[in-house]
Scaffold this active site. Sequence first.
Site, PDB file in Angstrom:
ATOM      1  N   ILE A  31       0.829  -1.209   0.000  1.00  0.00           N
ATOM      2  CA  ILE A  31       0.000   0.000   0.000  1.00  0.00           C
ATOM      3  C   ILE A  31       0.864   1.260   0.000  1.00  0.00           C
ATOM      4  O   ILE A  31       0.391   2.341  -0.365  1.00  0.00           O
ATOM      5  CB  ILE A  31      -0.953  -0.033   1.222  1.00  0.00           C
ATOM      6  CG1 ILE A  31      -2.176   0.829   0.976  1.00  0.00           C
ATOM      7  CG2 ILE A  31      -0.250   0.381   2.504  1.00  0.00           C
ATOM      8  CD1 ILE A  31      -3.304   0.575   1.978  1.00  0.00           C
ATOM      9  N   HIS A 100       5.948 -12.115   5.594  1.00  0.00           N
ATOM     10  CA  HIS A 100       5.792 -11.628   4.214  1.00  0.00           C
ATOM     11  C   HIS A 100       7.159 -11.316   3.638  1.00  0.00           C
ATOM     12  O   HIS A 100       8.041 -10.827   4.348  1.00  0.00           O
ATOM     13  CB  HIS A 100       4.890 -10.396   4.150  1.00  0.00           C
ATOM     14  CG  HIS A 100       5.227  -9.331   5.148  1.00  0.00           C
ATOM     15  ND1 HIS A 100       4.891  -9.438   6.483  1.00  0.00           N
ATOM     16  CD2 HIS A 100       5.875  -8.151   5.022  1.00  0.00           C
ATOM     17  CE1 HIS A 100       5.301  -8.348   7.120  1.00  0.00           C
ATOM     18  NE2 HIS A 100       5.916  -7.564   6.254  1.00  0.00           N
TER      19      HIS A 100
HETATM   20  P1  AMP Z   1       6.767  -4.783   7.526  1.00  0.00           P
HETATM   21  O1  AMP Z   1       7.060  -3.417   8.070  1.00  0.00           O
HETATM   22  O2  AMP Z   1       7.953  -5.497   6.996  1.00  0.00           O
HETATM   23  O3  AMP Z   1       5.975  -5.615   8.518  1.00  0.00           O
HETATM   24  O4  AMP Z   1       5.874  -4.547   6.248  1.00  0.00           O
HETATM   25  C1  AMP Z   1       4.496  -4.339   6.286  1.00  0.00           C
HETATM   26  C2  AMP Z   1       4.130  -3.728   4.974  1.00  0.00           C
HETATM   27  O5  AMP Z   1       2.724  -3.853   4.814  1.00  0.00           O
HETATM   28  C3  AMP Z   1       4.458  -2.236   4.841  1.00  0.00           C
HETATM   29  O6  AMP Z   1       5.364  -2.037   3.753  1.00  0.00           O
HETATM   30  C4  AMP Z   1       3.102  -1.594   4.590  1.00  0.00           C
HETATM   31  O7  AMP Z   1       3.177  -0.540   3.669  1.00  0.00           O
HETATM   32  C5  AMP Z   1       2.297  -2.748   4.081  1.00  0.00           C
HETATM   33  N1  AMP Z   1       0.868  -2.635   4.292  1.00  0.00           N
HETATM   34  C6  AMP Z   1       0.215  -2.226   5.410  1.00  0.00           C
HETATM   35  N2  AMP Z   1      -1.114  -2.277   5.236  1.00  0.00           N
HETATM   36  C7  AMP Z   1      -1.311  -2.742   3.977  1.00  0.00           C
HETATM   37  C8  AMP Z   1      -2.471  -3.025   3.198  1.00  0.00           C
HETATM   38  N3  AMP Z   1      -3.720  -2.837   3.686  1.00  0.00           N
HETATM   39  N4  AMP Z   1      -2.306  -3.480   1.927  1.00  0.00           N
HETATM   40  C9  AMP Z   1      -1.073  -3.666   1.429  1.00  0.00           C
HETATM   41  N5  AMP Z   1       0.065  -3.425   2.118  1.00  0.00           N
HETATM   42  C10 AMP Z   1      -0.059  -2.974   3.372  1.00  0.00           C
END
Ligand code: AMP
Length: 114
Positions: A31, A100
Amino acid sequence: MNDCLFCKIIAGEIPCNKVYEDDEICAFHDISPQAPVHFLVVPKKHIPTLMDAKGEDAALLGKLLYKAQELLAARGCAEKGGRFVINCKEDGMQTVSHIHIHVLGGRPLLWPPG
Ligand code: AMP
Ligand code: ZN
């Protein structure tokens, strides 16, 4: 698990911009993209962090990584490559507790990270 953002995305309860899905894996655009190509590859199985993975998850982790490179290649990044990142727990600055792989490409990426 019920409160997990990515489990809700996988279940279709929260919308996403989907890149790929099969019975074990889901991939969707981040996102807040940090590169021209930036998507996340996640297992449908809720595993909070890489440190929580068990031996029985080894094949699934391998499949995630292989799918990550396939999907990046399909976006025109096979030649120049990119970066595959798994942030893990507090020191890794993980913000969503569901494993992820960040897949980034389409521009040169600095190393080391800050
Ligand atoms: P991390 O900080 O490695 O846990 O990565 C989490 C990632 O999820 C971040 O890069 C966010 O931008 C992403 N993220 C959070 N909410 C969403 C969402 N609703 N859809 C897609 N990505 C998201
Ligand atoms: Zn989850």
